[in-house]
Design a protein around this motif. Structure first.
Motif: not given
Length: 496
Positions: A137-138, A143-147, A160-161, A205-206
């Motif tokens: 998270p951060g 593609g991996k930390s936020v949606t 981004r969401a 997200i990935l």
């Protein structure tokens, strides 16, 4: 000495409008057959923004930032269609030729799916039932930390969401959609918080950015499910494959320490290959060259017994014609349309039956029969007409001329007329505009074979009738199915 001057004739814009089709239908890819211009390419001053070679490179790019959105359409006074497009990263923007119809993308662009949504078909039951946490998270936009509101770079200017997932580090998410980006072929999932339906963190997200909280392994699940995926993203066939030594949850293949690619046991690979080819035999789909590629073998090898893998199929080139069947409507009488018969002779072959004057014997002749007669022969039609009295001859000529005309317009000269070249992929559809363009370019008119026409003295000349395509009576259809082409001509009118 004077010098003549000539000037290039440039096209003019007949219309220039914002596209009104749904946003989801405006994504395209370059075909690489046309260049990108600063303005409509046939206008004065149009300059190349990107060459065909550059667009071919973009078309085969593995980066979704090279996806393309159309947003305006222009039509020139010559009937050419141009689209204004922009790559998702904004690096390339301009006008490109799009064919002759605004009803479909053609020419330099083709319709393109940037993302293949597979619902939950790509996940095992265990994965569908599991909950997940964001692994890192951060705020990283990787593609991996936020949606994201949509998988990254798959929809134009949809971002981004959330921009920071730190507040959701301990949230247990579930997955309700799965798919892959077309260019990268990486797996994205849509997650949601089952305890908060209004969570702003719900988004894409990935899959590799999530950590599964629990792994539910069914000890009886010893099958690897191999989904054979059609080009449109839907599943064509599913294969359940296993071995005598399969263990639920165990990977199917093995990794190599000196190579990033995973491999399969040679016997397993041959068995899977055979089962796939058996399922595809006689269908309209195949794996490239009918052989598993290295990346497909890697994909299968990384799969687990009890899990699923997807194998992408390509369409077999099954090009078939839609045979054109010409018909005739005389004087626009569409209730009494008749099929046209093609003949390869110079003269009409249809028999005409008539009597001369008060003779009781019927005469039956075709246009070709009349042309073959010697006019000096007493049995010839010309001779008999010339030796009738004026009143009887006039009535006979009027009737015979009408009969031969009406017989002629139900035939056409087939030499050089090709009716089986309107082709496309078997089972796919074509629009009325596509068929209309083909007919107008290739079969706009037909010509009858020659037929005899007599004057008041019984002298004969030979004429033809031009049959004109009716453009307003053309419909779309399916390639491989015969289609009609309606022609019109005037009803017979006696010469004054």
């Amino acid at each position: 000495m004077g010098q003549s001057a000539s000037a290039k004739t440039y096209a003019k814009i007949a219309s220039n409008e914002t596209l009104t089709i749904p946003v989801s239908s405006r994504n395209v890819n370059f075909t690489g057959t046309k260049a990108l211009y600063t303005k409509v390419g046939t206008l004065r001053g149009a300059r190349v923004v990107a060459t065909r070679s550059t667009l071919r490179s973009l078309a085969s790019s593995k980066d979704s930032r090279d996806n393309v959105r159309t947003y305006r359409v222009a039509v020139t006074n010559r009937g050419s269609v141009y689209y204004k497009v922009v790559t998702f990263d904004g690096q390339y923007r301009g006008w490109i030729y799009g064919g002759k119809s605004t009803g479909n993308f053609s020419g330099g662009v083709t319709k393109y799916a940037t993302f293949n949504n597979q619902g939950l078909s790509a996940l095992t039951t265990a994965q569908q039932n599991a909950t997940y946490k964001i692994t890192t998270p951060g705020t990283a936009n990787n593609g991996k930390s936020v949606t994201y509101k949509a998988p990254s770079w798959t929809q134009y200017k949809v971002g981004r969401a959330i921009t920071d997932s730190s507040p959701y580090a301990n949230t247990n998410f579930k997955i309700d959609q799965v798919g892959t980006r077309t260019r990268e072929n990486d797996q994205w999932v849509h997650n949601y918080d089952p305890n908060n339906s209004n969570s702003p963190a719900a988004g894409w997200i990935l899959m590799s950015g999530l950590t599964q909280n629990q792994v539910i392994v069914n000890p009886d699940a010893k099958n690897l499910t191999i989904n054979l995926i059609k080009p449109d993203g839907t599943t064509f066939k599913t294969i359940k494959w296993t071995t005598a030594t399969a263990v639920a949850g165990q990977t199917v293949g093995t990794s190599q320490s000196n190579n990033a690619q995973w491999i399969l046991n040679s016997n397993d690979q041959a068995d899977i290959q055979t089962q796939i080819n058996t399922q595809l035999s006689g269908s309209s789909y195949q794996i490239a060259d009918n052989k598993l590629s290295a990346s497909q073998i890697d994909n299968i090898a990384r799969g687990t017994f009890g899990g699923q893998v997807n194998i992408q199929l390509t369409a077999v080139n099954t090009t078939v014609p839609s045979i054109i069947n010409p018909q005739i409507a005389i004087d626009g009488n569409f209730r009494e349309m008749e099929p046209l018969t093609g003949v390869d002779s110079e003269y009409g072959t249809a028999k005409v039956t008539f009597k001369l004057g008060d003779q009781s014997k019927e005469i039956q002749l075709s246009a070709g029969d009349v042309a073959a007669q010697k006019e000096s022969d007493k049995d010839s039609l010309v001779y008999q007409l010339k030796h009738m009295d004026g009143t009887a001859r006039k009535a006979a000529v009027e009737q015979i001329n009408a009969d031969f005309y009406n017989a002629a317009i139900k035939q056409y000269s087939s030499k050089g007329v090709v009716l089986d070249k309107f082709v496309g992929t078997k089972g796919s559809t074509y629009s009325a505009a596509e068929l209309g363009t083909y007919l107008n370019d290739n079969l706009s008119t037909l010509t009858t074979p020659k037929y005899p026409s007599f004057d008041a003295d019984g002298n004969v000349t030979y004429k033809t009738v031009t049959l004109h395509l009716l453009m307003g009576d053309i419909f779309g259809g399916t390639y491989g199915t015969p289609t009609g082409a309606l022609y019109v001509c005037d009803a017979y009118k006696p010469e004054a």
